[in-house]
Scaffold this motif. Structure first.
Motif, PDB file in Angstrom:
ATOM      1  N   PRO A 165      18.662 218.968 134.477  1.00  0.00           N
ATOM      2  CA  PRO A 165      19.309 220.357 134.208  1.00  0.00           C
ATOM      3  C   PRO A 165      18.227 221.132 133.229  1.00  0.00           C
ATOM      4  CG  PRO A 165      21.164 218.827 133.814  1.00  0.00           C
ATOM      5  CD  PRO A 165      19.670 217.761 134.338  1.00  0.00           C
ATOM      6  N   GLU A 166      18.044 222.139 133.394  1.00  0.00           N
ATOM      7  CA  GLU A 166      16.734 223.001 132.656  1.00  0.00           C
ATOM      8  C   GLU A 166      15.450 222.476 132.918  1.00  0.00           C
ATOM      9  OE1 GLU A 166      17.584 226.104 131.331  1.00  0.00           O
ATOM     10  OE2 GLU A 166      19.610 225.731 131.971  1.00  0.00           O
ATOM     11  N   GLY A 167      15.271 221.631 133.992  1.00  0.00           N
ATOM     12  CA  GLY A 167      13.906 221.067 134.397  1.00  0.00           C
ATOM     13  C   GLY A 167      12.967 222.222 134.777  1.00  0.00           C
ATOM     14  N   LYS A 168      11.973 222.472 134.182  1.00  0.00           N
ATOM     15  CA  LYS A 168      10.866 223.560 134.359  1.00  0.00           C
ATOM     16  C   LYS A 168       9.653 222.830 134.769  1.00  0.00           C
ATOM     17  CE  LYS A 168      13.121 227.416 132.359  1.00  0.00           C
ATOM     18  NZ  LYS A 168      14.357 227.588 131.814  1.00  0.00           N
ATOM     19  N   PRO A 169       8.914 223.444 135.419  1.00  0.00           N
ATOM     20  CA  PRO A 169       7.476 223.020 135.464  1.00  0.00           C
ATOM     21  C   PRO A 169       6.739 222.200 134.665  1.00  0.00           C
ATOM     22  CG  PRO A 169       7.634 224.860 136.870  1.00  0.00           C
ATOM     23  CD  PRO A 169       8.714 224.782 135.963  1.00  0.00           C
ATOM     24  N   VAL A 170       6.811 222.908 133.480  1.00  0.00           N
ATOM     25  CA  VAL A 170       6.182 222.539 132.157  1.00  0.00           C
ATOM     26  C   VAL A 170       6.676 221.286 131.733  1.00  0.00           C
ATOM     27  CG1 VAL A 170       5.586 222.903 129.704  1.00  0.00           C
ATOM     28  CG2 VAL A 170       5.325 224.704 131.478  1.00  0.00           C
ATOM     29  N   THR A 171       8.146 220.950 131.736  1.00  0.00           N
ATOM     30  CA  THR A 171       8.845 220.079 131.165  1.00  0.00           C
ATOM     31  C   THR A 171       8.384 218.814 132.165  1.00  0.00           C
ATOM     32  OG1 THR A 171      10.467 221.424 130.561  1.00  0.00           O
ATOM     33  CG2 THR A 171      11.185 219.053 130.710  1.00  0.00           C
ATOM     34  N   ALA A 172       8.689 218.981 133.725  1.00  0.00           N
ATOM     35  CA  ALA A 172       8.407 218.045 134.600  1.00  0.00           C
ATOM     36  C   ALA A 172       6.691 217.549 134.305  1.00  0.00           C
ATOM     37  CB  ALA A 172       8.547 218.473 135.890  1.00  0.00           C
ATOM     38  N   SER A 173       5.878 218.323 134.151  1.00  0.00           N
ATOM     39  CA  SER A 173       4.391 217.843 134.096  1.00  0.00           C
ATOM     40  C   SER A 173       4.393 217.169 132.652  1.00  0.00           C
ATOM     41  CB  SER A 173       3.479 219.015 134.036  1.00  0.00           C
ATOM     42  OG  SER A 173       3.518 219.969 133.162  1.00  0.00           O
ATOM     43  N   ALA A 174       4.767 217.319 131.699  1.00  0.00           N
ATOM     44  CA  ALA A 174       4.757 216.787 130.183  1.00  0.00           C
ATOM     45  C   ALA A 174       5.565 215.504 130.369  1.00  0.00           C
ATOM     46  CB  ALA A 174       5.450 217.657 129.346  1.00  0.00           C
ATOM     47  N   ILE A 175       6.421 215.435 130.841  1.00  0.00           N
ATOM     48  CA  ILE A 175       7.307 213.884 131.162  1.00  0.00           C
ATOM     49  C   ILE A 175       6.364 213.096 131.930  1.00  0.00           C
ATOM     50  CG2 ILE A 175       9.124 212.732 132.158  1.00  0.00           C
ATOM     51  CD1 ILE A 175      11.008 215.026 131.404  1.00  0.00           C
TER      52      ILE A 175
END
Length: 142
Positions: free
Chosen positions: A81-91
């Motif tokens: 939920p609320e997963g955005k490209p920046v979040t995905a790449s950071a994780i």
């Protein structure tokens, strides 16, 4: 930078590029808010810079969106939920393949989302396996 300068004049704008771009367009059209003498000139200058650099500011986001669509792991992380490209790449950058975690709980614990092994209702807790062994394996999505 523009929001900071506006705050010096007592003008508070919401965060977000779309809100700032809308404000900059209004200023460019001549509807600058009341401010000290130099205010309108500074606002016109900064608004003009924002409007001229808009496409350049969106380019990294568009590139990251393209990369996210092509990468299987990033697609999976986008389902959060609320997963955005920046979040995905950071994780993905911080955990790599995820093989260092035995299960989802360890991964969540590394993020500080679960209590530690020795906490919880005043009792010491030890990791244990259920009848089927450790439930899940984060390395399986790598």
């Amino acid at each position: 930078m523009l929001r900071g300068r506006l705050a010096e004049f007592g003008i508070v704008l919401p965060q977000g590029l779309a809100k700032m771009t809308g404000f900059a367009k209004d200023v460019a059209d001549g509807s600058a808010p009341d401010s000290p003498e130099i205010g309108p000139d500074v606002l016109r200058l900064l608004s003009g810079q924002l409007l001229s650099s808009g496409p350049l500011m969106r380019r990294p986001d568009m590139r990251l969106e393209t990369i996210t669509r092509a990468d299987r792991q990033m697609k999976l992380l986008r389902t959060i939920p609320e997963g955005k490209p920046v979040t995905a790449s950071a994780i993905l950058a911080s955990i790599g393949s995820g093989g260092q975690f035995r299960n989802e709980r360890q991964f969540a614990g590394s993020l500080g989302l679960t209590p530690g092994n020795d906490s919880g209702e005043g009792k010491a807790r030890q990791d244990h396996e259920d009848g089927a062994g450790v439930s899940g394996n984060c390395a399986s999505w790598a």
